[in-house]
Scaffold this motif. Structure first.
Motif, short mmCIF file in Angstrom:
data_model
loop_
_atom_site.label_atom_id
_atom_site.label_comp_id
_atom_site.label_asym_id
_atom_site.label_seq_id
_atom_site.Cartn_x
_atom_site.Cartn_y
_atom_site.Cartn_z
N TYR A 1 42.56 22.74 15.54
CA TYR A 1 43.49 23.07 14.47
C TYR A 1 42.89 24.10 13.52
N ASP A 2 41.60 23.97 13.23
CA ASP A 2 40.94 24.93 12.34
C ASP A 2 40.96 26.33 12.94
N ILE B 1 44.39 27.86 12.48
CA ILE B 1 44.63 28.29 11.10
C ILE B 1 44.05 29.68 10.85
N GLU C 1 44.14 18.12 -0.38
CA GLU C 1 44.08 17.61 0.98
C GLU C 1 44.11 16.09 0.99
N SER D 1 43.27 12.76 3.15
CA SER D 1 42.48 12.24 4.27
C SER D 1 43.25 11.23 5.11
N TYR E 1 45.91 15.54 10.03
CA TYR E 1 45.28 16.82 9.68
C TYR E 1 45.87 17.30 8.37
N SER E 2 45.02 17.76 7.48
CA SER E 2 45.46 18.21 6.17
C SER E 2 44.50 19.27 5.67
N THR E 3 45.01 20.45 5.38
CA THR E 3 44.13 21.50 4.88
C THR E 3 44.93 22.50 4.04
N SER E 4 44.27 23.09 3.08
CA SER E 4 44.89 24.14 2.28
C SER E 4 44.62 25.49 2.94
N ILE E 5 45.48 26.46 2.63
CA ILE E 5 45.33 27.81 3.15
C ILE E 5 45.20 28.75 1.97
N TYR F 1 49.55 25.33 2.80
CA TYR F 1 48.88 24.16 3.35
C TYR F 1 49.43 23.85 4.74
N GLU G 1 49.92 20.30 7.25
CA GLU G 1 49.79 18.85 7.40
C GLU G 1 50.35 18.44 8.77
#
Length: 212
Positions: free
Chosen positions: A25-26, A29, A92, A94, A98-102, A110, A112
């Protein structure tokens, strides 16, 4: 010659899908790296790039329903936030799969991914003052993310048209307010995370541009 072309096409299809599924996933992104300058779909106040193999099922002023032959994507464009250059800070979570900011210069958002009640996965991506939601099987997550990224990073806004729309209150016409900064889809009338009633409409066509 015809048999050779068929074999080459099959190899491309299998190899392309394999490469996409091998990405984390990373790594996916990272495709947000630059804003795409390609557009092929034109709307009032904005335009964007629709990947090959996808089609528009329904369109209102700032909402689009897109399909890729298997999955349905819900696109929401927040012209008001764009025009006012609203800033947003994502925290984010947990508890999500999956959870991350952009963050990419002036662009932010983000991603999710959450498991739904029917063992499918809700993918939510917000970027460039627009948001895409799609429910997919686990094996389709990567391709859905790449398709969504291709669309979101390609959106180009027309400031003068959007300004005129806002001044004329056109946004109040047949439009349901949707907050793209709200990552709680349980309150969303557009996508149902508990059902899966979409039927395939055509065979999916691989888009090599997704890996560019």
């Amino acid at each position: 010659m015809k048999k050779i072309l068929i074999i080459i096409s099959l190899i491309f299809l299998i190899t392309g899908c394999s490469n996409i599924n091998d990405l984390t996933y990373d790594e996916i992104i990272q495709n947000f790296g630059t804003i795409s300058s390609r557009t092929n779909t034109y709307r009032t106040g904005y335009k964007y790039y629709l990947p090959r193999g996808m089609q528009v099922n329904d369109s209102t002023l700032f909402n689009e329903i897109l399909e890729d032959g298997k999955n349905t994507y819900y696109l929401y464009v927040d012209a008001v936030s764009y025009l006012n250059q609203v800033d947003y800070k994502y925290e984010e979570n947990s508890e999500n799969i999956y959870s991350t900011s952009i963050s990419n210069g002036e662009y932010f958002g983000y991603v999710e991914i959450n498991l739904t009640e029917n063992d499918k996965y809700l993918v939510e991506i917000m970027y460039n003052y627009a948001k895409i939601e799609v429910i997919v099987d686990e094996g389709d997550i990567n391709r859905a993310m790449l398709s969504a990224i291709s669309i979101l990073k390609s959106i180009v806004y027309n400031d003068s048209i959007i300004t005129n729309l806002l001044e004329d209150n056109v946004l109040d016409f047949a439009e349901k307010e949707f907050d793209i900064f709200n990552n709680n889809s349980n309150d969303d009338d557009y996508i149902d995370v508990g059902t899966d009633d979409f039927q395939p409409i055509e065979e999916e066509i691989p888009d090599s541009d997704l890996l560019n």
